[in-house]
Design an enzyme around this catalytic site. Structure first.
Site, PDB file in Angstrom:
ATOM      1  N   THR A 135       0.812  -1.214   0.000  1.00 23.30           N
ATOM      2  CA  THR A 135       0.000   0.000   0.000  1.00 23.30           C
ATOM      3  C   THR A 135       0.850   1.270   0.000  1.00 23.30           C
ATOM      4  OG1 THR A 135      -1.405   1.308   1.497  1.00 23.30           O
ATOM      5  CG2 THR A 135      -0.163  -0.420   2.510  1.00 23.30           C
ATOM      6  N   ASP A 136       0.269   2.350  -0.532  1.00 27.61           N
ATOM      7  CA  ASP A 136       0.953   3.658  -0.492  1.00 27.61           C
ATOM      8  C   ASP A 136       1.180   4.128   0.946  1.00 27.61           C
ATOM      9  OD1 ASP A 136      -1.729   4.215   0.118  1.00 27.61           O
ATOM     10  OD2 ASP A 136      -1.972   5.788  -1.391  1.00 27.61           O
ATOM     11  N   GLU A 137       0.389   3.569   1.887  1.00 26.45           N
ATOM     12  CA  GLU A 137       0.468   4.070   3.265  1.00 26.45           C
ATOM     13  C   GLU A 137       1.821   3.808   3.917  1.00 26.45           C
ATOM     14  OE1 GLU A 137      -3.028   3.669   5.676  1.00 26.45           O
ATOM     15  OE2 GLU A 137      -4.276   3.299   3.926  1.00 26.45           O
ATOM     16  N   TYR A 161      -1.373  -0.179  11.207  1.00 26.03           N
ATOM     17  CA  TYR A 161      -1.622  -0.901   9.939  1.00 26.03           C
ATOM     18  C   TYR A 161      -0.472  -0.690   8.967  1.00 26.03           C
ATOM     19  CZ  TYR A 161      -3.261  -1.433   5.108  1.00 26.03           C
ATOM     20  OH  TYR A 161      -3.346  -1.758   3.775  1.00 26.03           O
ATOM     21  N   LYS A 165       2.337  -3.322   7.381  1.00 24.65           N
ATOM     22  CA  LYS A 165       2.544  -3.548   5.935  1.00 24.65           C
ATOM     23  C   LYS A 165       3.993  -3.229   5.562  1.00 24.65           C
ATOM     24  CE  LYS A 165      -0.083  -4.588   3.169  1.00 24.65           C
ATOM     25  NZ  LYS A 165      -0.565  -5.920   2.697  1.00 24.65           N
ATOM     26  N   ASN A 191      -8.305   1.962  -2.933  1.00 26.27           N
ATOM     27  CA  ASN A 191      -9.189   1.285  -3.889  1.00 26.27           C
ATOM     28  C   ASN A 191     -10.659   1.546  -3.553  1.00 26.27           C
ATOM     29  OD1 ASN A 191      -7.779  -1.740  -5.139  1.00 26.27           O
ATOM     30  ND2 ASN A 191      -6.603  -0.095  -4.220  1.00 26.27           N
TER      31      ASN A 191
HETATM   32  N1  LIG Z   1      -8.255  -1.497   0.186  1.00 27.00           N
HETATM   33  C1  LIG Z   1      -7.322  -0.673  -0.262  1.00 27.00           C
HETATM   34  O1  LIG Z   1      -7.611   0.483  -0.590  1.00 27.00           O
HETATM   35  C2  LIG Z   1      -5.903  -1.144  -0.419  1.00 27.00           C
HETATM   36  C3  LIG Z   1      -4.967  -0.310  -1.041  1.00 27.00           C
HETATM   37  C4  LIG Z   1      -3.674  -0.773  -1.229  1.00 27.00           C
HETATM   38  C5  LIG Z   1      -3.306  -2.027  -0.791  1.00 27.00           C
HETATM   39  N2  LIG Z   1      -4.215  -2.827  -0.141  1.00 27.00           N
HETATM   40  C6  LIG Z   1      -3.793  -4.164   0.280  1.00 27.00           C
HETATM   41  O2  LIG Z   1      -4.514  -5.086  -0.513  1.00 27.00           O
HETATM   42  C7  LIG Z   1      -4.759  -6.283   0.224  1.00 27.00           C
HETATM   43  C8  LIG Z   1      -6.231  -6.614   0.218  1.00 27.00           C
HETATM   44  O3  LIG Z   1      -6.942  -5.522   0.809  1.00 27.00           O
HETATM   45  P1  LIG Z   1      -8.534  -5.531   0.916  1.00 27.00           P
HETATM   46  O4  LIG Z   1      -8.978  -4.125   0.952  1.00 27.00           O
HETATM   47  O5  LIG Z   1      -9.116  -6.456  -0.084  1.00 27.00           O
HETATM   48  O6  LIG Z   1      -8.712  -6.159   2.369  1.00 27.00           O
HETATM   49  P2  LIG Z   1      -9.979  -6.882   3.015  1.00 27.00           P
HETATM   50  O7  LIG Z   1      -9.894  -6.580   4.474  1.00 27.00           O
HETATM   51  O8  LIG Z   1     -11.218  -6.568   2.269  1.00 27.00           O
HETATM   52  O9  LIG Z   1      -9.684  -8.445   2.765  1.00 27.00           O
HETATM   53  C9  LIG Z   1      -8.676  -9.114   3.451  1.00 27.00           C
HETATM   54  C10 LIG Z   1      -8.895 -10.604   3.280  1.00 27.00           C
HETATM   55  O10 LIG Z   1      -7.828 -11.291   3.977  1.00 27.00           O
HETATM   56  C11 LIG Z   1      -8.383 -12.322   4.768  1.00 27.00           C
HETATM   57  N3  LIG Z   1      -7.528 -12.538   5.951  1.00 27.00           N
HETATM   58  C12 LIG Z   1      -7.312 -11.672   6.969  1.00 27.00           C
HETATM   59  N4  LIG Z   1      -6.499 -12.246   7.891  1.00 27.00           N
HETATM   60  C13 LIG Z   1      -6.179 -13.477   7.417  1.00 27.00           C
HETATM   61  C14 LIG Z   1      -5.379 -14.532   7.901  1.00 27.00           C
HETATM   62  N5  LIG Z   1      -4.752 -14.447   9.082  1.00 27.00           N
HETATM   63  N6  LIG Z   1      -5.271 -15.644   7.157  1.00 27.00           N
HETATM   64  C15 LIG Z   1      -5.905 -15.770   5.961  1.00 27.00           C
HETATM   65  N7  LIG Z   1      -6.708 -14.796   5.467  1.00 27.00           N
HETATM   66  C16 LIG Z   1      -6.844 -13.661   6.176  1.00 27.00           C
HETATM   67  C17 LIG Z   1      -9.776 -11.833   5.157  1.00 27.00           C
HETATM   68  O11 LIG Z   1     -10.632 -12.902   5.527  1.00 27.00           O
HETATM   69  C18 LIG Z   1     -10.205 -11.113   3.884  1.00 27.00           C
HETATM   70  O12 LIG Z   1     -10.827 -12.020   2.993  1.00 27.00           O
HETATM   71  C19 LIG Z   1      -4.189  -6.032   1.625  1.00 27.00           C
HETATM   72  O13 LIG Z   1      -2.904  -6.608   1.688  1.00 27.00           O
HETATM   73  C20 LIG Z   1      -4.096  -4.513   1.719  1.00 27.00           C
HETATM   74  O14 LIG Z   1      -3.062  -4.118   2.582  1.00 27.00           O
HETATM   75  C21 LIG Z   1      -5.504  -2.411   0.051  1.00 27.00           C
END
Ligand SMILES: NC(=O)c1ccc[n+]([C@@H]2O[C@H](COP(=O)([O-])OP(=O)(O)OC[C@H]3O[C@@H](n4cnc5c(N)ncnc54)[C@H](O)[C@@H]3O)[C@@H](O)[C@H]2O)c1
Length: 322
Positions: A135-137, A161, A165, A191
């Site tokens: 993530t950008d964060e 968080y 990451k 996103n």
């Molecule tokens: N949402 C954003 O804007 C954004 C931006 C940049 C990067 N990201 C990264 O993208 C990835 C997905 O983000 P998201 O928004 O879909 O998150 P989300 O919270 O919607 O989904 C996370 C998923 O991971 C699963 N999970 C959590 N802990 C777990 C564990 N211990 N074992 C197995 N599965 C587990 C959850 O059940 C869920 O299905 C993350 O790594 C996040 O850091 C998100």
């Protein structure tokens, strides 16, 4: 012979969209089978991907927690993956302020378990690849006039968080340097799109506005985020996985910086609701002011850029939630 890729966290927001738009694309499914591992935490819903699992024999689902190193090792040995695309994480900043420990357990130690299991498979398969979705964060925050983050920007996370990451990013880097594991890291901006759990800004505002409830906006609402439609992010992840140079980090961004308050007002307009629903609440501690991504490296080296503008993306998103 088709290659088998492990996808983690694909019952969640970004991963479930990845399953639909990338893993089930005909050119992709002719070359790859995918196993999906997810612990189904509060943020993961099997129903997000059940129709895709039912229709597609090249997809398999395993309910496994990535913190469980024994189960992860057994799975890797049994299924003999050619690569990993790692989405699974605890992802909500507010939760990380209330309970930081689980963020370290899942985001840091869970990633470490996947890296250790990957190193074992890489010994016999030099084509193995590990893509870590970040993530950008991790770059911290920008002032109003500063240039956007490049991949060279220092890592300076401000929330538990983003610190978790950033820690996992550094472990991924270390496994490339120490064990020569072919790794890739993508860092993406905020996103939005379908299937996002309604704790995050956009789905939360849509669901509250629908019910004519107050829309809580942190501080004065002027914080800036760069918004990217989830399909553009996932296309970027796939392009980096397919064509990226191992050992590298690639920024992905939406080219769409907006103040939170303007995002909320756009949603209210789309829904035909009054701005009087907006209610300013005490700011989040350590709230980053601005994120902006310079993705010129991904554009120049891989030909990737976002295609969906915010107006189009937010219309699709609001329609989906309705
Ligand atoms: N949402 C954003 O804007 C954004 C931006 C940049 C990067 N990201 C990264 O993208 C990835 C997905 O983000 P998201 O928004 O879909 O998150 P989300 O919270 O919607 O989904 C996370 C998923 O991971 C699963 N999970 C959590 N802990 C777990 C564990 N211990 N074992 C197995 N599965 C587990 C959850 O059940 C869920 O299905 C993350 O790594 C996040 O850091 C998100």
């Amino acid at each position: 012979m088709k290659k088998k890729i492990l996808l983690t966290g694909c019952a969640g927001f970004i991963g479930s969209n990845f399953v639909k738009t990338i893993a089930c694309r005909s050119d992709v499914k002719s070359l790859y089978d995918f196993d999906i591992v997810d612990a189904l935490t509060y943020a993961g819903r099997l129903e997000n991907i059940q129709p895709d699992l039912d229709k597609n024999p090249h997809l398999a689902f395993y309910k496994i927690d990535i913190r469980d190193d024994k189960k992860i090792n057994e799975l890797f040995l049994e299924r003999n993956y050619s690569g990993v695309i790692h989405f699974a994480a605890e992802s909500h900043v507010d939760n990380s302020i209330k309970n930081p420990n689980i963020f370290v357990e899942t985001n840091v130690l869970g990633t470490l378990n996947l890296l250790n299991a990957s190193v074992k498979l890489f010994k016999d398969n030099k084509d193995f690849k590990f893509l870590h979705v970040s993530t950008d964060e991790v770059y911290g925050t920008l002032h109003e006039e500063e240039p956007a983050f490049t991949e060279e920007h220092k890592i300076q996370p401000n929330s538990p968080y983003s610190a978790s990451k950033a820690s996992s990013d550094l472990l991924v880097r270390a496994y490339y340097e120490t064990f020569k594991l072919p790794t890739l890291i993508t860092r993406c901006s905020n996103n939005y799109g379908p299937y996002q759990f309604p704790e995050k800004l956009i789905p939360l505002m849509i669901s509250k506005a629908q019910k004519n409830e107050k829309l809580p906006v942190y501080g004065d609402g002027r914080n800036i985020r760069d918004w990217i439609y989830v399909d553009d992010h996932n296309e970027g992840v796939w392009v980096v996985f397919s064509k990226g140079k191992t050992g590298e980090v690639y920024n992905l961004g939406g080219n769409s910086e907006m103040r939170n308050i303007d995002v909320v007002k756009t949603i209210l307009r789309e829904l035909g609701k009054s701005e009087e629903l907006i209610s300013y609440v005490t700011d989040r501690p350590g709230h980053d002011w601005r994120y902006a991504m310079d993705f010129s490296k991904a554009k120049k080296e891989l030909g990737w850029e976002p295609k969906i503008d915010f107006r189009t993306g937010i219309k699709k998103t609001v329609e989906w939630y309705l």
